[in-house]
Design an enzyme around this catalytic site. Structure first.
Site, short mmCIF file in Angstrom:
data_model
loop_
_atom_site.label_atom_id
_atom_site.label_comp_id
_atom_site.label_asym_id
_atom_site.label_seq_id
_atom_site.Cartn_x
_atom_site.Cartn_y
_atom_site.Cartn_z
N HIS A 141 29.01 42.33 36.33
CA HIS A 141 29.62 41.54 37.42
C HIS A 141 28.93 40.17 37.52
CE1 HIS A 141 31.20 41.81 41.86
NE2 HIS A 141 32.06 41.19 41.06
N ASP A 178 31.08 40.89 45.33
CA ASP A 178 32.34 41.03 46.06
C ASP A 178 32.02 41.18 47.55
OD1 ASP A 178 33.65 40.98 43.67
OD2 ASP A 178 33.95 43.16 43.56
N HIS A 220 39.67 41.63 48.29
CA HIS A 220 38.25 41.34 48.54
C HIS A 220 38.03 39.90 48.13
CE1 HIS A 220 38.03 42.19 44.19
NE2 HIS A 220 36.90 41.46 44.19
N HIS A 223 35.81 37.64 45.63
CA HIS A 223 34.80 37.56 44.57
C HIS A 223 34.10 36.21 44.73
CE1 HIS A 223 33.00 38.10 40.55
NE2 HIS A 223 33.20 36.78 40.41
#
Ligand SMILES: [Zn+2]
Length: 263
Positions: free
Chosen positions: A156, A160, A235, A237
């Protein structure tokens, strides 16, 4: 005024001419309007004396009386001038007093205005320099560098933030928009060059409210959260970067904390 009395045998022309000169002086003064009320007295004095005009003594008395009248006229003229001067001085003092009150009120208003402006500038400076969460009151739902098949890089590249669809997304600090549009796996995304030279990125937005080149302040809404691009649900990011390019990411939580944000 008429000088109709008979010429007395003892009367001296020189006295008459002096008296006439004084009377003429009174007449001349009355035309100024300053001592007009005294003129009748001068005439009365002249008439009384005319009725009893028997010779030099009376003529001298008349002459003396005219001089007294002239003196009184002069004294009254002085008194009137003094009263005028005093009234003028009082008027000037009052005007200066009012001007001083006005000056003080204006100086006070100016000082207060400057205080307000200074306070407003300070508040604005503080607002612009204060970093905040990209979604107010949110929390990190997926951490930085967490692994998984979802990310092309294998880990990642940001964090998030929990956000239902349509939540307000704001600039975490002040900067300039350098990218606003479709970002592939990021969906609708925005990249901002922050005033300190760092970059922040906001992805999966349902809508974008800014355009490239636009200046944004800390807390200004830049779009709404969504689930566009490579996303499993609504959500935000969020990435912090050292350049506008993908791959220059740094720990966004540490970045926000360095800028004073509790996260
Ligand atoms: Zn993410």
């Amino acid at each position: 005024m008429a000088f109709t009395r008979a010429a007395g045998k003892h009367r001296r022309p020189s006295v008459l001419s002096r008296k006439s000169a004084n009377i003429a002086g009174v007449a001349a003064l009355t035309t100024t309007g300053v001592i007009g009320t005294l003129a009748p007295q001068a005439i009365a004095a002249e008439q009384d004396l005319a009725a009893e005009d028997t010779g030099t003594i009376r003529a001298v008395a008349l002459d003396h009386s005219a001089e007294t009248v002239a003196q009184r006229i002069e004294e009254q003229a002085h008194a009137q001038q003094k009263a005028l001067d005093e009234a003028e001085a009082a008027r000037k003092a009052e005007a200066e007093r009012k001007a001083e009150i006005k000056r003080k009120a204006e100086a006070k208003a100016k000082k207060e205005r400057e205080e307000r402006e200074r306070a407003a500038r300070e508040a604005e400076r503080k607002r612009l320099n204060t970093f905040r969460l990209p979604v107010a009151g949110s929390y990190v739902s997926t951490s930085y560098k967490s692994g998984g098949s979802l990310w092309s890089s294998g880990s990642h590249s940001g964090v998030d933030f929990h956000a239902s669809s349509g939540s307000s997304v704001v600039a975490v600090g002040s900067g300039t928009v350098v990218e606003a549009g479709w970002g592939g796996a990021y969906g609708n995304n925005i990249v901002i060059r922050m005033n300190d030279g760092s970059y922040t990125q906001y992805g999966h937005l349902s809508s974008i409210n800014v355009s490239v080149g636009q200046s944004v302040g800390s807390g200004d809404q830049i779009g709404l959260s969504g689930s566009t691009g490579n996303s499993t649900g609504p959500h935000l990011h969020f990435e912090a970067r050292t350049s506008p390019e993908y791959g220059s990411d740094i720990d966004p939580v540490a970045y926000l904390r360095e800028h004073g944000v509790s996260v």
